[in-house]
Motif scaffolding. Structure first.
Motif, PDB file in Angstrom:
ATOM      1  N   LEU A 167     -38.647 -21.965 -20.588  1.00  0.00           N
ATOM      2  CA  LEU A 167     -38.776 -21.852 -19.130  1.00  0.00           C
ATOM      3  C   LEU A 167     -38.229 -20.512 -18.640  1.00  0.00           C
ATOM      4  O   LEU A 167     -38.823 -19.874 -17.756  1.00  0.00           O
ATOM      5  CB  LEU A 167     -38.028 -23.010 -18.452  1.00  0.00           C
ATOM      6  CG  LEU A 167     -38.695 -24.382 -18.544  1.00  0.00           C
ATOM      7  CD1 LEU A 167     -37.771 -25.458 -17.980  1.00  0.00           C
ATOM      8  CD2 LEU A 167     -40.029 -24.376 -17.795  1.00  0.00           C
ATOM      9  N   LYS A 168     -37.120 -20.092 -19.232  1.00  0.00           N
ATOM     10  CA  LYS A 168     -36.561 -18.797 -18.850  1.00  0.00           C
ATOM     11  C   LYS A 168     -37.534 -17.677 -19.187  1.00  0.00           C
ATOM     12  O   LYS A 168     -37.725 -16.743 -18.387  1.00  0.00           O
ATOM     13  CB  LYS A 168     -35.227 -18.582 -19.585  1.00  0.00           C
ATOM     14  CG  LYS A 168     -34.522 -17.287 -19.192  1.00  0.00           C
ATOM     15  CD  LYS A 168     -33.200 -17.150 -19.944  1.00  0.00           C
ATOM     16  CE  LYS A 168     -32.519 -15.833 -19.563  1.00  0.00           C
ATOM     17  NZ  LYS A 168     -31.242 -15.653 -20.301  1.00  0.00           N
ATOM     18  N   PHE A 169     -38.145 -17.763 -20.371  1.00  0.00           N
ATOM     19  CA  PHE A 169     -39.134 -16.753 -20.767  1.00  0.00           C
ATOM     20  C   PHE A 169     -40.306 -16.739 -19.789  1.00  0.00           C
ATOM     21  O   PHE A 169     -40.777 -15.670 -19.368  1.00  0.00           O
ATOM     22  CB  PHE A 169     -39.635 -17.041 -22.180  1.00  0.00           C
ATOM     23  CG  PHE A 169     -40.774 -16.161 -22.607  1.00  0.00           C
ATOM     24  CD1 PHE A 169     -40.544 -14.875 -23.053  1.00  0.00           C
ATOM     25  CD2 PHE A 169     -42.092 -16.621 -22.544  1.00  0.00           C
ATOM     26  CE1 PHE A 169     -41.592 -14.050 -23.449  1.00  0.00           C
ATOM     27  CE2 PHE A 169     -43.154 -15.804 -22.929  1.00  0.00           C
ATOM     28  CZ  PHE A 169     -42.892 -14.520 -23.374  1.00  0.00           C
ATOM     29  N   ASN A 170     -40.798 -17.926 -19.400  1.00  0.00           N
ATOM     30  CA  ASN A 170     -41.929 -17.998 -18.481  1.00  0.00           C
ATOM     31  C   ASN A 170     -41.596 -17.371 -17.129  1.00  0.00           C
ATOM     32  O   ASN A 170     -42.376 -16.582 -16.579  1.00  0.00           O
ATOM     33  CB  ASN A 170     -42.352 -19.460 -18.284  1.00  0.00           C
ATOM     34  CG  ASN A 170     -43.077 -20.010 -19.497  1.00  0.00           C
ATOM     35  OD1 ASN A 170     -43.403 -19.276 -20.422  1.00  0.00           O
ATOM     36  ND2 ASN A 170     -43.327 -21.306 -19.500  1.00  0.00           N
ATOM     37  N   LEU A 201     -47.746 -21.712 -13.097  1.00  0.00           N
ATOM     38  CA  LEU A 201     -48.392 -23.022 -12.997  1.00  0.00           C
ATOM     39  C   LEU A 201     -48.110 -23.861 -14.252  1.00  0.00           C
ATOM     40  O   LEU A 201     -47.876 -25.073 -14.172  1.00  0.00           O
ATOM     41  CB  LEU A 201     -49.906 -22.850 -12.812  1.00  0.00           C
ATOM     42  CG  LEU A 201     -50.376 -22.384 -11.428  1.00  0.00           C
ATOM     43  CD1 LEU A 201     -51.875 -22.111 -11.447  1.00  0.00           C
ATOM     44  CD2 LEU A 201     -50.042 -23.441 -10.367  1.00  0.00           C
ATOM     45  N   ASN A 202     -48.136 -23.212 -15.398  1.00  0.00           N
ATOM     46  CA  ASN A 202     -47.825 -23.891 -16.658  1.00  0.00           C
ATOM     47  C   ASN A 202     -46.419 -24.492 -16.625  1.00  0.00           C
ATOM     48  O   ASN A 202     -46.208 -25.637 -17.053  1.00  0.00           O
ATOM     49  CB  ASN A 202     -47.957 -22.901 -17.817  1.00  0.00           C
ATOM     50  CG  ASN A 202     -47.624 -23.525 -19.167  1.00  0.00           C
ATOM     51  OD1 ASN A 202     -47.916 -24.686 -19.416  1.00  0.00           O
ATOM     52  ND2 ASN A 202     -47.017 -22.743 -20.039  1.00  0.00           N
ATOM     53  N   SER A 203     -45.479 -23.739 -16.079  1.00  0.00           N
ATOM     54  CA  SER A 203     -44.094 -24.231 -15.988  1.00  0.00           C
ATOM     55  C   SER A 203     -43.979 -25.378 -14.994  1.00  0.00           C
ATOM     56  O   SER A 203     -43.245 -26.344 -15.233  1.00  0.00           O
ATOM     57  CB  SER A 203     -43.156 -23.091 -15.580  1.00  0.00           C
ATOM     58  OG  SER A 203     -43.215 -22.022 -16.512  1.00  0.00           O
ATOM     59  N   LEU A 204     -44.700 -25.290 -13.884  1.00  0.00           N
ATOM     60  CA  LEU A 204     -44.648 -26.358 -12.881  1.00  0.00           C
ATOM     61  C   LEU A 204     -45.295 -27.633 -13.397  1.00  0.00           C
ATOM     62  O   LEU A 204     -44.791 -28.740 -13.169  1.00  0.00           O
ATOM     63  CB  LEU A 204     -45.346 -25.897 -11.590  1.00  0.00           C
ATOM     64  CG  LEU A 204     -44.654 -24.759 -10.823  1.00  0.00           C
ATOM     65  CD1 LEU A 204     -45.516 -24.304  -9.648  1.00  0.00           C
ATOM     66  CD2 LEU A 204     -43.278 -25.219 -10.325  1.00  0.00           C
ATOM     67  N   VAL A 205     -46.424 -27.497 -14.114  1.00  0.00           N
ATOM     68  CA  VAL A 205     -47.094 -28.673 -14.682  1.00  0.00           C
ATOM     69  C   VAL A 205     -46.209 -29.342 -15.728  1.00  0.00           C
ATOM     70  O   VAL A 205     -46.203 -30.576 -15.863  1.00  0.00           O
ATOM     71  CB  VAL A 205     -48.451 -28.271 -15.290  1.00  0.00           C
ATOM     72  CG1 VAL A 205     -49.067 -29.438 -16.062  1.00  0.00           C
ATOM     73  CG2 VAL A 205     -49.409 -27.802 -14.197  1.00  0.00           C
ATOM     74  N   PHE A 206     -45.440 -28.536 -16.462  1.00  0.00           N
ATOM     75  CA  PHE A 206     -44.532 -29.093 -17.465  1.00  0.00           C
ATOM     76  C   PHE A 206     -43.511 -30.025 -16.821  1.00  0.00           C
ATOM     77  O   PHE A 206     -43.097 -31.013 -17.427  1.00  0.00           O
ATOM     78  CB  PHE A 206     -43.817 -27.958 -18.208  1.00  0.00           C
ATOM     79  CG  PHE A 206     -42.671 -28.435 -19.058  1.00  0.00           C
ATOM     80  CD1 PHE A 206     -42.893 -29.103 -20.251  1.00  0.00           C
ATOM     81  CD2 PHE A 206     -41.344 -28.232 -18.663  1.00  0.00           C
ATOM     82  CE1 PHE A 206     -41.840 -29.551 -21.038  1.00  0.00           C
ATOM     83  CE2 PHE A 206     -40.290 -28.671 -19.441  1.00  0.00           C
ATOM     84  CZ  PHE A 206     -40.539 -29.335 -20.632  1.00  0.00           C
ATOM     85  N   LYS A 207     -43.092 -29.728 -15.594  1.00  0.00           N
ATOM     86  CA  LYS A 207     -42.122 -30.580 -14.902  1.00  0.00           C
ATOM     87  C   LYS A 207     -42.664 -32.001 -14.728  1.00  0.00           C
ATOM     88  O   LYS A 207     -41.899 -32.964 -14.638  1.00  0.00           O
ATOM     89  CB  LYS A 207     -41.797 -29.995 -13.526  1.00  0.00           C
ATOM     90  CG  LYS A 207     -41.165 -28.614 -13.554  1.00  0.00           C
ATOM     91  CD  LYS A 207     -39.757 -28.648 -14.119  1.00  0.00           C
ATOM     92  CE  LYS A 207     -39.104 -27.271 -14.014  1.00  0.00           C
ATOM     93  NZ  LYS A 207     -37.730 -27.276 -14.550  1.00  0.00           N
ATOM     94  N   MET A 212     -46.648 -26.997 -23.260  1.00  0.00           N
ATOM     95  CA  MET A 212     -46.217 -25.825 -22.499  1.00  0.00           C
ATOM     96  C   MET A 212     -46.081 -24.615 -23.412  1.00  0.00           C
ATOM     97  O   MET A 212     -46.490 -23.501 -23.050  1.00  0.00           O
ATOM     98  CB  MET A 212     -44.888 -26.094 -21.792  1.00  0.00           C
ATOM     99  CG  MET A 212     -44.406 -24.889 -20.964  1.00  0.00           C
ATOM    100  SD  MET A 212     -42.882 -25.162 -20.050  1.00  0.00           S
ATOM    101  CE  MET A 212     -41.684 -25.299 -21.357  1.00  0.00           C
ATOM    102  N   ALA A 213     -45.508 -24.819 -24.637  1.00  0.00           N
ATOM    103  CA  ALA A 213     -45.308 -23.704 -25.553  1.00  0.00           C
ATOM    104  C   ALA A 213     -46.636 -23.111 -26.007  1.00  0.00           C
ATOM    105  O   ALA A 213     -46.811 -21.887 -26.056  1.00  0.00           O
ATOM    106  CB  ALA A 213     -44.488 -24.165 -26.761  1.00  0.00           C
ATOM    107  N   LEU A 214     -47.598 -23.990 -26.332  1.00  0.00           N
ATOM    108  CA  LEU A 214     -48.912 -23.509 -26.767  1.00  0.00           C
ATOM    109  C   LEU A 214     -49.644 -22.785 -25.636  1.00  0.00           C
ATOM    110  O   LEU A 214     -50.309 -21.765 -25.876  1.00  0.00           O
ATOM    111  CB  LEU A 214     -49.751 -24.689 -27.268  1.00  0.00           C
ATOM    112  CG  LEU A 214     -49.301 -25.321 -28.593  1.00  0.00           C
ATOM    113  CD1 LEU A 214     -50.104 -26.575 -28.886  1.00  0.00           C
ATOM    114  CD2 LEU A 214     -49.426 -24.330 -29.741  1.00  0.00           C
ATOM    115  N   THR A 215     -49.532 -23.302 -24.420  1.00  0.00           N
ATOM    116  CA  THR A 215     -50.173 -22.653 -23.269  1.00  0.00           C
ATOM    117  C   THR A 215     -49.572 -21.284 -23.011  1.00  0.00           C
ATOM    118  O   THR A 215     -50.295 -20.301 -22.775  1.00  0.00           O
ATOM    119  CB  THR A 215     -50.030 -23.528 -22.010  1.00  0.00           C
ATOM    120  OG1 THR A 215     -50.559 -24.831 -22.271  1.00  0.00           O
ATOM    121  CG2 THR A 215     -50.776 -22.909 -20.838  1.00  0.00           C
ATOM    122  N   THR A 216     -48.249 -21.196 -23.075  1.00  0.00           N
ATOM    123  CA  THR A 216     -47.567 -19.912 -22.876  1.00  0.00           C
ATOM    124  C   THR A 216     -47.993 -18.913 -23.947  1.00  0.00           C
ATOM    125  O   THR A 216     -48.258 -17.736 -23.647  1.00  0.00           O
ATOM    126  CB  THR A 216     -46.040 -20.109 -22.932  1.00  0.00           C
ATOM    127  OG1 THR A 216     -45.643 -21.001 -21.892  1.00  0.00           O
ATOM    128  CG2 THR A 216     -45.311 -18.787 -22.770  1.00  0.00           C
TER     129      THR A 216
END
Length: 406
Positions: A20-23, A60-66, A74-78
């Motif tokens: 999440l920090k990286f994103n 958006l990827n980080s928000l959807v992960f929530k 999330m990792a694969l999407t990032t």
């Protein structure tokens, strides 16, 4: 199980926090990079738009992960967003000569931080992408041109390097240092616990030895107050059995290895004690001990010690007449198959009848020999071709080959 679960949850939390920090950081830096390209470097091609799109989709990827909570997704999407974005920016900023290609190595590092498997996958994907970028340089593709103006190339290179170094140092570098510190702390705690447990186990062996010696002393004291010779003999036999076990715990207490015993010195000490205590007829017996230098587990050594105790005691009591001369052999051989051992105990005394079934004999010593062999899950045989009494016991070290039974 609880400790393993807590460790797994802690690692998952660390990976989630790191990703999440990286994103968030990479998204913010990408927006800043996009503004830098448009307003200061005069770059108006695909590069700034890729930076903007990467920031939007990554957030958006980080928000959807929530909501879904699936770290792998999330990792694969990032990773996919990072690979596609870095590839596009690289080919439009100089191809194989682009300073932004350095970001691909950070993606590989991120993979290894997640899992070793992902790290290997990302490594090979990145290597193929780099080769593809290099090969593309040999073809004149009209839709791919260097979008960096010559007067802005140095600033773009500087920004690309700062972008990569900041991500590498501020996120992954700090995380690796924290992980190293945790591992060092955990290692120190484990080492301290091992030392404490070894001290406690050593103390247990010491106390067991003391308790067994106390029992032996009580048996000896009780025999002195008895006028019955049979009772005295019975108590004396019990005393030697107790001391044969006490010797093992004493040797474990004194040695560095708290679970295995050096079997040869133990047998030598046991036989030495038996020759003094059980040789009531003053028989001139020589003892041949042929045992290799092996370490046996305590669950194997104790039954073997008791078995040797019974066999040697029976030989001294019943195998010879007063002032006879004889020899007792104790030979241990290691077989080649499945770590098997063969223990041979023999004397050249009078022996006992071939018809006597020691499994059903009235003699407590003979019954103990049979029961101890069963405890070792071994087979015991008598060799009638030789003079005297000859036992052959085949067994395996329980610590290596058997699970304890309940």
């Amino acid at each position: 199980m609880v400790g393993i679960t807590n460790t797994y949850e802690s690692r998952t939390e660390d990976k989630t926090r790191l990703l999440l920090k990286f994103n968030y950081v990479s998204s913010i830096l990408s927006v800043l990079f996009a503004f830098l390209c448009i307003y200061f470097l005069n770059i108006h091609g695909p590069i700034p738009y890729v930076f903007f799109l990467y920031s939007i989709f990554n957030l958006l990827n980080s928000l959807v992960f929530k909501k879904h909570g699936n770290l792998t997704v999330m990792a694969l999407t990032t990773t996919l967003l990072s690979l596609v974005s870095t590839f596009i920016i690289t080919i439009y900023s100089g191809g194989i000569n682009s300073p932004f290609i350095f970001i691909l190595s950070i993606i590989v590092l991120a993979g290894y931080v997640s899992t070793r498997f992902f790290g290997k996958v990302y490594l090979y994907i990145v290597l193929m992408i780099i080769i593809l970028i290099y090969v593309m340089g040999f073809f004149q593709l009209d839709f791919i041109t260097n979008q960096i103006p010559s007067e802005s190339q140095n600033i773009f290179s500087l920004a690309s390097v700062l972008f990569g170094v900041y991500l590498l140092g501020n996120i992954f570098g700090r995380d690796l240092i924290k992980a190293h510190h945790k591992l060092y702390k955990s290692k120190s705690e484990l080492e301290n616990r091992i030392v404490e447990k070894e001290m406690l186990l050593r103390e247990v062996h010491h106390r067991v030895k003391n308790n067994l010696q106390t029992i032996s002393s009580l048996l000896n004291l009780q025999s002195k107050y008895s006028a019955n010779e049979q009772v005295k003999e019975l108590l004396g036999s019990c005393q030697t059995r107790v001391l044969s076990m006490a010797m093992i715990h004493e040797m474990l207490y004194m040695k560095d290895n708290l679970s295995k015993i050096d079997f040869k010195p133990y047998v030598q000490e046991l036989v030495k004690y038996l020759m003094k205590s059980a040789n009531k007829k003053n028989v001139n017996i020589s003892v041949n001990i042929d045992i290799p230098d092996i370490m046996l587990g305590i669950d194997t050594a104790i039954p073997l010690g008791l078995l040797i105790n019974e066999a040697v005691t029976n030989s001294l009591k019943y195998g010879y007449d007063k002032n006879d001369v004889g020899q007792i052999d104790i030979i241990l051989k290691k077989q080649e198959d499945m770590g098997m051992y063969t223990l041979e105990i023999s004397d050249d005394g009078v022996g006992f009848s071939h018809k006597l079934d020691f499994k059903k004999a009235n003699s407590l010593g003979l019954k103990l020999i049979h029961n101890l062999a069963r405890q070792l899950r071994s087979s015991i045989e008598r060799d009638f071709s030789k003079k005297g009494t000859n036992y052959s016991i085949s067994f395996q070290d329980k610590d290596k080959h058997f699970k304890p039974t309940t």
